[in-house]
Design a protein around this motif. Structure first.
Motif, PDB file in Angstrom:
ATOM      1  N   ARG A  19      10.360   5.826   4.305  1.00 50.21           N
ATOM      2  CA  ARG A  19      10.612   7.095   5.411  1.00 50.21           C
ATOM      3  C   ARG A  19      10.331   8.377   4.728  1.00 50.21           C
ATOM      4  O   ARG A  19      11.205   9.417   4.919  1.00 50.21           O
ATOM      5  CB  ARG A  19      11.863   7.166   6.202  1.00 50.21           C
ATOM      6  N   LYS A  20       9.422   8.437   4.246  1.00 44.98           N
ATOM      7  CA  LYS A  20       8.770   9.824   3.439  1.00 44.98           C
ATOM      8  C   LYS A  20       7.224   9.934   3.566  1.00 44.98           C
ATOM      9  O   LYS A  20       6.617   9.037   3.632  1.00 44.98           O
ATOM     10  CB  LYS A  20       9.185   9.559   1.983  1.00 44.98           C
ATOM     11  N   ASP A  21       6.769  11.058   3.610  1.00 42.35           N
ATOM     12  CA  ASP A  21       5.412  11.192   3.793  1.00 42.35           C
ATOM     13  C   ASP A  21       4.563  11.025   2.729  1.00 42.35           C
ATOM     14  O   ASP A  21       5.137  10.800   1.588  1.00 42.35           O
ATOM     15  CB  ASP A  21       5.257  12.687   4.388  1.00 42.35           C
ATOM     16  N   LYS A  22       3.418  10.595   2.853  1.00 42.89           N
ATOM     17  CA  LYS A  22       2.564  10.122   2.000  1.00 42.89           C
ATOM     18  C   LYS A  22       2.395  10.941   0.717  1.00 42.89           C
ATOM     19  O   LYS A  22       2.330  10.274  -0.400  1.00 42.89           O
ATOM     20  CB  LYS A  22       1.172   9.635   2.566  1.00 42.89           C
ATOM     21  N   THR A  80       1.045  -1.111   0.022  1.00 47.02           N
ATOM     22  CA  THR A  80      -0.088   0.045   0.164  1.00 47.02           C
ATOM     23  C   THR A  80       0.892   1.118  -0.077  1.00 47.02           C
ATOM     24  O   THR A  80       2.141   1.205   0.382  1.00 47.02           O
ATOM     25  CB  THR A  80      -0.881  -0.145   1.261  1.00 47.02           C
ATOM     26  N   ALA A  86       0.839   3.618   2.247  1.00 50.98           N
ATOM     27  CA  ALA A  86       1.175   3.795   3.579  1.00 50.98           C
ATOM     28  C   ALA A  86       2.380   2.886   3.865  1.00 50.98           C
ATOM     29  O   ALA A  86       3.171   3.240   4.400  1.00 50.98           O
ATOM     30  CB  ALA A  86       0.074   3.479   4.508  1.00 50.98           C
ATOM     31  N   GLU A  87       2.354   1.663   3.543  1.00 54.47           N
ATOM     32  CA  GLU A  87       3.438   0.758   3.536  1.00 54.47           C
ATOM     33  C   GLU A  87       4.539   1.266   2.967  1.00 54.47           C
ATOM     34  O   GLU A  87       5.940   1.145   3.734  1.00 54.47           O
ATOM     35  CB  GLU A  87       3.134  -0.595   3.206  1.00 54.47           C
ATOM     36  N   SER A 109       5.451   4.403   2.233  1.00 53.19           N
ATOM     37  CA  SER A 109       5.896   5.597   3.086  1.00 53.19           C
ATOM     38  C   SER A 109       6.617   5.375   4.053  1.00 53.19           C
ATOM     39  O   SER A 109       7.590   5.714   4.614  1.00 53.19           O
ATOM     40  CB  SER A 109       4.468   6.548   3.375  1.00 53.19           C
ATOM     41  N   LYS A 110       6.347   4.270   4.989  1.00 53.23           N
ATOM     42  CA  LYS A 110       6.850   4.053   6.236  1.00 53.23           C
ATOM     43  C   LYS A 110       8.054   3.208   5.833  1.00 53.23           C
ATOM     44  O   LYS A 110       9.224   3.649   6.461  1.00 53.23           O
ATOM     45  CB  LYS A 110       5.862   2.971   7.073  1.00 53.23           C
ATOM     46  N   ARG A 111       8.326   2.401   4.809  1.00 59.18           N
ATOM     47  CA  ARG A 111       9.483   1.521   4.522  1.00 59.18           C
ATOM     48  C   ARG A 111      10.509   2.692   4.167  1.00 59.18           C
ATOM     49  O   ARG A 111      11.839   2.545   4.479  1.00 59.18           O
ATOM     50  CB  ARG A 111       9.199   0.590   3.468  1.00 59.18           C
TER      51      ARG A 111
END
Length: 140
Positions: free
Chosen positions: A60-63, A51, A53-54, A56-58
């Motif tokens: 480390r950048k905003d959505k 996704t 969101a995933e 973005s988290k991996r």
């Protein structure tokens, strides 16, 4: 050079590494994408469908940044996007066959970059620098 110059030095190293990667990608016929795009594609090599969101988290950048980067990768044919059937707010991203073709190129460039990066650095120094940089990263 003083210890207070370390942040500037890290920034300069990052610029040189990014320039190296982009130059090598161009030599391999991969144009139009930067290292942030590569971060997304690399994440999709490890998990072929994520996704937004995933991702973005991996990486480390905003959505919102990830959305712009993914949209360009879609236009270039490296990834696809599709809305989740059950929750239309969720967008799934998948690597395409064209994107998958980048994997050996990325791996080769990565190995070459690491060879240059760690040239004349001992195994113990590699471990030390990683440990210290993780500590600094965690301070923020």
């Amino acid at each position: 050079m003083e210890t207070r110059d370390v942040a500037s030095l890290i920034s300069k190293i990052r610029e040189k590494v990014n320039r190296f990667i982009v130059t090598e990608m161009a030599k391999n016929g991969v144009d139009g994408i930067g290292t942030s795009h590569g971060d997304i594609i690399y994440a999709l090599f490890k998990a072929p469908r994520l996704t937004m969101a995933e991702i973005s988290k991996r990486i480390r950048k905003d959505k919102s940044t990830v959305t712009a980067l993914v949209d360009k990768l879609v236009r270039l044919g490296y990834v696809t996007k599709e809305r989740d059937i059950e929750d239309t707010r969720v967008v799934h991203v998948a690597v395409t066959p064209k994107g998958r073709e980048l994997e050996p190129i990325f791996e080769s460039i990565s190995q070459e970059m690491l060879s240059v990066f760690y040239s004349s650095v001992s195994d113990q120094e590699k471990e030390d620098v990683l440990r210290i940089l993780k500590k600094i990263y965690d301070n923020f």
